[in-house]
Design a protein around this motif. Structure first.
Motif, PDB file in Angstrom:
ATOM      1  N   THR A  89      25.626 -61.499   4.435  1.00 44.37           N
ATOM      2  CA  THR A  89      24.392 -62.119   3.944  1.00 44.37           C
ATOM      3  C   THR A  89      24.690 -63.310   3.032  1.00 44.37           C
ATOM      4  O   THR A  89      25.810 -63.483   2.553  1.00 44.37           O
ATOM      5  N   MET A  90      23.650 -64.100   2.759  1.00 45.46           N
ATOM      6  CA  MET A  90      23.778 -65.218   1.822  1.00 45.46           C
ATOM      7  C   MET A  90      24.053 -64.713   0.412  1.00 45.46           C
ATOM      8  O   MET A  90      24.805 -65.330  -0.343  1.00 45.46           O
ATOM      9  N   ALA A  91      23.453 -63.580   0.057  1.00 46.63           N
ATOM     10  CA  ALA A  91      23.690 -63.009  -1.270  1.00 46.63           C
ATOM     11  C   ALA A  91      25.148 -62.604  -1.424  1.00 46.63           C
ATOM     12  O   ALA A  91      25.763 -62.828  -2.482  1.00 46.63           O
ATOM     13  N   GLU A  92      25.716 -62.009  -0.378  1.00 47.09           N
ATOM     14  CA  GLU A  92      27.131 -61.628  -0.422  1.00 47.09           C
ATOM     15  C   GLU A  92      28.009 -62.871  -0.484  1.00 47.09           C
ATOM     16  O   GLU A  92      29.043 -62.879  -1.152  1.00 47.09           O
ATOM     17  N   ARG A  93      27.598 -63.913   0.191  1.00 53.69           N
ATOM     18  CA  ARG A  93      28.353 -65.177   0.143  1.00 53.69           C
ATOM     19  C   ARG A  93      28.464 -65.681  -1.289  1.00 53.69           C
ATOM     20  O   ARG A  93      29.553 -66.057  -1.756  1.00 53.69           O
ATOM     21  N   LYS A  94      27.347 -65.688  -2.010  1.00 50.45           N
ATOM     22  CA  LYS A  94      27.364 -66.154  -3.399  1.00 50.45           C
ATOM     23  C   LYS A  94      28.247 -65.264  -4.269  1.00 50.45           C
ATOM     24  O   LYS A  94      28.983 -65.753  -5.130  1.00 50.45           O
ATOM     25  N   ALA A  95      28.168 -63.954  -4.043  1.00 48.69           N
ATOM     26  CA  ALA A  95      28.964 -63.024  -4.842  1.00 48.69           C
ATOM     27  C   ALA A  95      30.454 -63.239  -4.614  1.00 48.69           C
ATOM     28  O   ALA A  95      31.250 -63.208  -5.565  1.00 48.69           O
ATOM     29  N   VAL A  96      30.848 -63.462  -3.366  1.00 48.00           N
ATOM     30  CA  VAL A  96      32.260 -63.692  -3.054  1.00 48.00           C
ATOM     31  C   VAL A  96      32.727 -65.020  -3.633  1.00 48.00           C
ATOM     32  O   VAL A  96      33.820 -65.116  -4.217  1.00 48.00           O
ATOM     33  N   MET A  97      31.914 -66.058  -3.512  1.00 39.37           N
ATOM     34  CA  MET A  97      32.289 -67.357  -4.074  1.00 39.37           C
ATOM     35  C   MET A  97      32.448 -67.266  -5.581  1.00 39.37           C
ATOM     36  O   MET A  97      33.364 -67.867  -6.161  1.00 39.37           O
ATOM     37  N   ASP A  98      31.577 -66.499  -6.224  1.00 40.70           N
ATOM     38  CA  ASP A  98      31.709 -66.294  -7.670  1.00 40.70           C
ATOM     39  C   ASP A  98      33.024 -65.591  -7.995  1.00 40.70           C
ATOM     40  O   ASP A  98      33.754 -65.998  -8.905  1.00 40.70           O
ATOM     41  N   ARG A  99      33.334 -64.542  -7.257  1.00 43.08           N
ATOM     42  CA  ARG A  99      34.545 -63.765  -7.528  1.00 43.08           C
ATOM     43  C   ARG A  99      35.799 -64.602  -7.368  1.00 43.08           C
ATOM     44  O   ARG A  99      36.781 -64.421  -8.100  1.00 43.08           O
ATOM     45  N   LEU A 100      35.779 -65.546  -6.449  1.00 41.02           N
ATOM     46  CA  LEU A 100      36.957 -66.354  -6.151  1.00 41.02           C
ATOM     47  C   LEU A 100      37.086 -67.589  -7.035  1.00 41.02           C
ATOM     48  O   LEU A 100      38.110 -68.283  -6.979  1.00 41.02           O
ATOM     49  N   SER A 101      36.077 -67.873  -7.854  1.00 40.00           N
ATOM     50  CA  SER A 101      36.013 -69.152  -8.568  1.00 40.00           C
ATOM     51  C   SER A 101      36.048 -68.994 -10.083  1.00 40.00           C
ATOM     52  O   SER A 101      35.507 -68.034 -10.627  1.00 40.00           O
ATOM     53  N   ASP A 102      36.670 -69.982 -10.732  1.00 45.55           N
ATOM     54  CA  ASP A 102      36.706 -70.038 -12.196  1.00 45.55           C
ATOM     55  C   ASP A 102      35.630 -70.960 -12.760  1.00 45.55           C
ATOM     56  O   ASP A 102      35.376 -70.958 -13.963  1.00 45.55           O
TER      57      ASP A 102
END
Length: 208
Positions: A89-102
């Motif tokens: 989902t788009m929500a999961e996309r945002k969560a993963v991008m957050d986890r991978l980013s500083d």
């Protein structure tokens, strides 16, 4: 503030109407590669997303894409990235991008870019994260948005501290420097809630 090793960039699936948007996407991409910063982005192979990803890859840098499988089926996914995360989902996309980013940078873009920008701004406001959020204000693209946020502060819908925490620069070198040196201005959460309750009580009294 921990060291910045990866930055999520939100940007348009279009290249925009002015060549300067592409030129500045290239400039930012080259700076990422020079500083050895990993790009995290939506994984697309079109528009400014394609430009910055390709620039970094050609310079020997790392690029991580994150995309729902429904968009992959539309054949807009970049097939040559360092890593590619397929999500539901788009929500999961945002969560993963957050986890991978500083940190986060919003380049010129449309509704999807604005959605991503305001979501991470709200996460910072709620202290779910404490990461730099920045506007790459190419060609004054975000001038009117910044004016609107100032208006929101004036009208007491946005706290001054939350507005101050948003970085905005048109020069990519200054932008990254401010991200590297970011120290969030804190809001007194207890006082903030107390003020909201007092305003609500006052409003209820006037209604009654």
């Amino acid at each position: 503030m921990p060291s910045i090793k990866s930055i999520c960039v939100f940007c348009g699936s279009s290249s925009g109407s002015n060549p300067v948007y592409t030129e500045k996407a290239v400039a930012l991409g080259n700076l990422f590669a020079e500083k050895k910063i990993t790009l995290v982005y939506g994984g697309s192979n079109v528009g400014l997303m394609h430009v910055i990803a390709e620039t970094i890859l050609k310079a020997g840098g790392k690029v991580i894409g994150v995309m729902p499988h429904t968009l992959i089926q539309r054949e807009v996914a970049h097939n040559g990235l360092t890593q590619f995360h397929v999500v539901e989902t788009m929500a999961e996309r945002k969560a993963v991008m957050d986890r991978l980013s500083d940190a986060f940078i919003s380049m010129p873009g449309g509704i999807g870019t604005m959605d991503e920008l305001f979501e991470v701004m709200s996460w910072n406001q709620l202290e779910l994260i404490t990461k730099p959020v920045a506007l790459y204000n190419v060609f004054g693209y975000y001038d009117q948005l910044l004016a609107f946020l100032d208006h929101s502060v004036d009208q007491r819908f946005v706290k001054p501290e939350h507005r101050i925490n948003l970085i905005a620069e048109s020069d990519e070198n200054v932008l990254l420097e401010k991200i590297f040196n970011y120290k969030p201005v804190k809001v007194d959460g207890g006082k903030w809630i107390s003020e909201l309750r007092a305003e609500t009580d006052k409003m209820n009294d006037s209604i009654g």
